[in-house]
Design a protein around this motif. Structure first.
Motif, PDB file in Angstrom:
ATOM      1  N   GLY A  81       0.828  -1.200   0.000  1.00 30.20           N
ATOM      2  CA  GLY A  81       0.000   0.000   0.000  1.00 30.20           C
ATOM      3  C   GLY A  81       0.866   1.255   0.000  1.00 30.20           C
ATOM      4  O   GLY A  81       2.008   1.232   0.453  1.00 30.20           O
ATOM      5  N   THR A  82       0.308   2.347  -0.506  1.00 30.03           N
ATOM      6  CA  THR A  82       1.001   3.623  -0.541  1.00 30.03           C
ATOM      7  C   THR A  82       0.321   4.577   0.433  1.00 30.03           C
ATOM      8  O   THR A  82      -0.876   4.851   0.292  1.00 30.03           O
ATOM      9  CB  THR A  82       0.943   4.236  -1.959  1.00 30.03           C
ATOM     10  OG1 THR A  82       1.534   3.317  -2.880  1.00 30.03           O
ATOM     11  CG2 THR A  82       1.670   5.569  -2.023  1.00 30.03           C
ATOM     12  N   ILE A  83       1.063   5.071   1.404  1.00 29.73           N
ATOM     13  CA  ILE A  83       0.502   6.000   2.384  1.00 29.73           C
ATOM     14  C   ILE A  83       0.340   7.367   1.714  1.00 29.73           C
ATOM     15  O   ILE A  83       1.302   7.928   1.198  1.00 29.73           O
ATOM     16  CB  ILE A  83       1.417   6.112   3.633  1.00 29.73           C
ATOM     17  CG1 ILE A  83       1.656   4.728   4.245  1.00 29.73           C
ATOM     18  CG2 ILE A  83       0.808   7.089   4.650  1.00 29.73           C
ATOM     19  CD1 ILE A  83       0.424   3.937   4.606  1.00 29.73           C
ATOM     20  N   VAL A  84      -0.884   7.895   1.710  1.00 32.38           N
ATOM     21  CA  VAL A  84      -1.131   9.201   1.101  1.00 32.38           C
ATOM     22  C   VAL A  84      -1.378  10.289   2.145  1.00 32.38           C
ATOM     23  O   VAL A  84      -1.256  11.475   1.827  1.00 32.38           O
ATOM     24  CB  VAL A  84      -2.298   9.162   0.076  1.00 32.38           C
ATOM     25  CG1 VAL A  84      -1.919   8.286  -1.108  1.00 32.38           C
ATOM     26  CG2 VAL A  84      -3.590   8.702   0.702  1.00 32.38           C
ATOM     27  N   ARG A  85      -1.719   9.917   3.373  1.00 33.29           N
ATOM     28  CA  ARG A  85      -1.793  10.845   4.508  1.00 33.29           C
ATOM     29  C   ARG A  85      -1.290  10.093   5.726  1.00 33.29           C
ATOM     30  O   ARG A  85      -1.927   9.147   6.171  1.00 33.29           O
ATOM     31  CB  ARG A  85      -3.233  11.311   4.774  1.00 33.29           C
ATOM     32  CG  ARG A  85      -3.718  12.362   3.782  1.00 33.29           C
ATOM     33  CD  ARG A  85      -5.038  12.967   4.175  1.00 33.29           C
ATOM     34  NE  ARG A  85      -4.886  13.892   5.283  1.00 33.29           N
ATOM     35  CZ  ARG A  85      -5.893  14.482   5.893  1.00 33.29           C
ATOM     36  NH1 ARG A  85      -7.139  14.235   5.527  1.00 33.29           N
ATOM     37  NH2 ARG A  85      -5.688  15.325   6.894  1.00 33.29           N
ATOM     38  N   ARG A  99      -3.475   4.172  -0.394  1.00 29.74           N
ATOM     39  CA  ARG A  99      -4.012   3.648  -1.659  1.00 29.74           C
ATOM     40  C   ARG A  99      -3.599   2.186  -1.765  1.00 29.74           C
ATOM     41  O   ARG A  99      -2.448   1.843  -1.508  1.00 29.74           O
ATOM     42  CB  ARG A  99      -3.484   4.417  -2.857  1.00 29.74           C
ATOM     43  CG  ARG A  99      -4.042   5.814  -2.959  1.00 29.74           C
ATOM     44  CD  ARG A  99      -3.867   6.400  -4.360  1.00 29.74           C
ATOM     45  NE  ARG A  99      -4.159   7.817  -4.366  1.00 29.74           N
ATOM     46  CZ  ARG A  99      -5.382   8.337  -4.357  1.00 29.74           C
ATOM     47  NH1 ARG A  99      -6.427   7.546  -4.341  1.00 29.74           N
ATOM     48  NH2 ARG A  99      -5.561   9.641  -4.354  1.00 29.74           N
ATOM     49  N   ASP A 100      -4.558   1.368  -2.168  1.00 25.26           N
ATOM     50  CA  ASP A 100      -4.244  -0.038  -2.400  1.00 25.26           C
ATOM     51  C   ASP A 100      -3.616  -0.180  -3.790  1.00 25.26           C
ATOM     52  O   ASP A 100      -3.532   0.800  -4.537  1.00 25.26           O
ATOM     53  CB  ASP A 100      -5.487  -0.910  -2.202  1.00 25.26           C
ATOM     54  CG  ASP A 100      -6.561  -0.730  -3.270  1.00 25.26           C
ATOM     55  OD1 ASP A 100      -6.312  -0.091  -4.331  1.00 25.26           O
ATOM     56  OD2 ASP A 100      -7.673  -1.242  -3.057  1.00 25.26           O
ATOM     57  N   PRO A 101      -3.145  -1.365  -4.177  1.00 24.06           N
ATOM     58  CA  PRO A 101      -2.502  -1.520  -5.486  1.00 24.06           C
ATOM     59  C   PRO A 101      -3.397  -1.172  -6.674  1.00 24.06           C
ATOM     60  O   PRO A 101      -2.906  -0.892  -7.763  1.00 24.06           O
ATOM     61  CB  PRO A 101      -2.089  -2.999  -5.507  1.00 24.06           C
ATOM     62  CG  PRO A 101      -1.865  -3.324  -4.068  1.00 24.06           C
ATOM     63  CD  PRO A 101      -2.953  -2.562  -3.341  1.00 24.06           C
ATOM     64  N   SER A 102      -4.725  -1.142  -6.482  1.00 21.80           N
ATOM     65  CA  SER A 102      -5.642  -0.765  -7.562  1.00 21.80           C
ATOM     66  C   SER A 102      -5.926   0.724  -7.601  1.00 21.80           C
ATOM     67  O   SER A 102      -6.672   1.199  -8.448  1.00 21.80           O
ATOM     68  CB  SER A 102      -6.969  -1.515  -7.413  1.00 21.80           C
ATOM     69  OG  SER A 102      -6.764  -2.900  -7.586  1.00 21.80           O
ATOM     70  N   GLY A 103      -5.363   1.482  -6.642  1.00 21.32           N
ATOM     71  CA  GLY A 103      -5.550   2.925  -6.616  1.00 21.32           C
ATOM     72  C   GLY A 103      -6.704   3.403  -5.749  1.00 21.32           C
ATOM     73  O   GLY A 103      -6.980   4.598  -5.694  1.00 21.32           O
TER      74      GLY A 103
END
Length: 113
Positions: A81-85, A99-103
């Motif tokens: 996962g990508t941390i956006v906040r 965000r998960d791998p699907s966005g």
């Protein structure tokens, strides 16, 4: 005690809290708890809220629960996962967004703080 990963809350963007509340009250009989002028919470089978100050979020935001928020953030990153906040305080506790791998953007919250 709640379990990690439970879908616990759903946030929806609002273009105006008074209009949003009026619609859902008239159409479905919903009631709300206000948290300032830009947020109204509901409890209608699933807890959630409408957010007029959603920082550009234009899609529903599923909110998961975690007992240990920093540990869950690490697990989300390790899983891809990508941390956006990063972790931040909000009324009721703390949370982070990813965000998960699907966005898809989701949040994880905990009472800690």
């Amino acid at each position: 005690m709640q379990s990690d990963g439970k879908l616990d809350y759903l946030e929806l963007p609002s273009s105006g809290i008074p209009e949003t509340k009026a619609f859902y009250t008239a159409a479905f009989g919903w009631t709300f708890v206000d948290y300032g002028p830009d947020y109204a919470a509901f409890d209608e089978g699933l807890n959630g809220g409408f957010d007029a100050d959603s920082d550009g979020l234009k899609a529903p935001l599923p909110v998961l629960y975690a007992q240990d928020l920093p540990a869950m953030l690490a697990k989300v990153e390790a899983a891809g996962g990508t941390i956006v906040r990063p972790i931040f305080d909000f009324p009721g506790g703390q949370r982070f967004h990813f965000r998960d791998p699907s966005g898809n953007e989701l949040a994880v919250w905990s009472e800690g703080g």
